[in-house]
Design a protein around this motif. Sequence first.
Motif, mmCIF file in Angstrom:
data_model
loop_
_atom_site.group_PDB
_atom_site.id
_atom_site.type_symbol
_atom_site.label_atom_id
_atom_site.label_comp_id
_atom_site.label_asym_id
_atom_site.label_seq_id
_atom_site.Cartn_x
_atom_site.Cartn_y
_atom_site.Cartn_z
ATOM 1 N N ARG A 103 -7.513 23.491 -52.723
ATOM 2 C CA ARG A 103 -6.350 23.076 -52.887
ATOM 3 C C ARG A 103 -5.781 21.849 -51.925
ATOM 4 O O ARG A 103 -5.201 20.977 -51.885
ATOM 5 N N SER A 107 -4.824 18.134 -51.416
ATOM 6 C CA SER A 107 -3.444 18.126 -51.241
ATOM 7 C C SER A 107 -3.040 17.349 -49.815
ATOM 8 O O SER A 107 -2.644 16.061 -49.727
ATOM 9 N N SER A 110 -4.743 13.241 -50.409
ATOM 10 C CA SER A 110 -3.661 12.872 -51.391
ATOM 11 C C SER A 110 -2.494 12.446 -50.921
ATOM 12 O O SER A 110 -2.436 11.375 -50.812
ATOM 13 N N VAL A 159 -3.512 16.728 -57.398
ATOM 14 C CA VAL A 159 -2.637 17.931 -56.662
ATOM 15 C C VAL A 159 -1.665 18.627 -58.460
ATOM 16 O O VAL A 159 -2.088 20.128 -57.576
#
Length: 333
Positions: A103, A107, A110, A159
């Motif tokens: 994650r 993130s 992104s 995300v």
Amino acid sequence: MAGVTRKKTGKNATDGADSAHGRTLRGRASAVPLRAPKRGSTSAAASGPRSAGPATLRARVPRRSKVDSERHASRGDAAERERIEEQCQRLERRAEAAERMLRETVSTISHDLRNSLSVIVVSARMLLRSIPQDGPGRRQLEAITRAADEINQLAQDLVDAMSIESGSLKIGKGAHEVEPILDRAIELVAPTVALKPLEIAKELPHDVPPIACDRDRIVQVLANLLGNALRFTPKGGRITVRAEISGTDARFSISDTGPGIPSELQPLLFARHAPARRPMGQGMGLAAFVTKGIVEAHGGTIWVESSPGHGSTFFFTIPAAGLSVRSAEAERA
């Protein structure tokens, strides 16, 4: 003479008897050690009476009772279960750490990707302002702008998808009027509508109540569904956006005049991992999964009604603000 002879005879008899007896005793004494002991037997001096042998062996190797065996097996099973449970917990911690790292990586990528895309989008739009409608290079700049917007949305969808899967999607709820939400979503897709071109109609009864929602998230849902409808509606087609009362909810719908979706493909529309070869009109890919997650996080539902050749209509519901307030008061009580 006769008496003497008898006496001598008696003595000789006695001596003979004693001598015979002695020979017998000596013979017995010498015969005992020469006898081979029976197999498995022990001497009386070493082991006592013969009947004590088996008892002595049983005392040395006691038999385990059924209860003791079951108790021992139970202790072994408990230890094995404890070992397996510790291993499962260790693997679960490793999986959680890997998911958390994934994650964070998504993130970060992104965020960096969207920063670079923002430069492309701003530059392309500034150039568009200086080029006439029929000027050279305008169509290419418009294509660059659309592609950058799509990549930007894809980065956000990645995300959001990770947050939905982990159950950490953040939703803020407040009472919001429906019409401004519809207008904002239509405004976001207006450049694409102008390029096709096609018609977007808004239908909103006056009695639709405010909804309890995260305004930006519901705008995102509507924009995703409108973008899907724009993708599959031919030039000159029509898209209708509508909101109405449905019990204690507000029901939204986006209808198009596209090719429609076969019934066997409709269950795949909101899947996290769409098939590699997605047929025309099957759905929005990752955006559909994110859309479904946002709607369900609000306590609503989403579905589609479609048939080949007759277009598609996507529906979703969001609780009215009054219902949300009553539910919050009931929980506090």
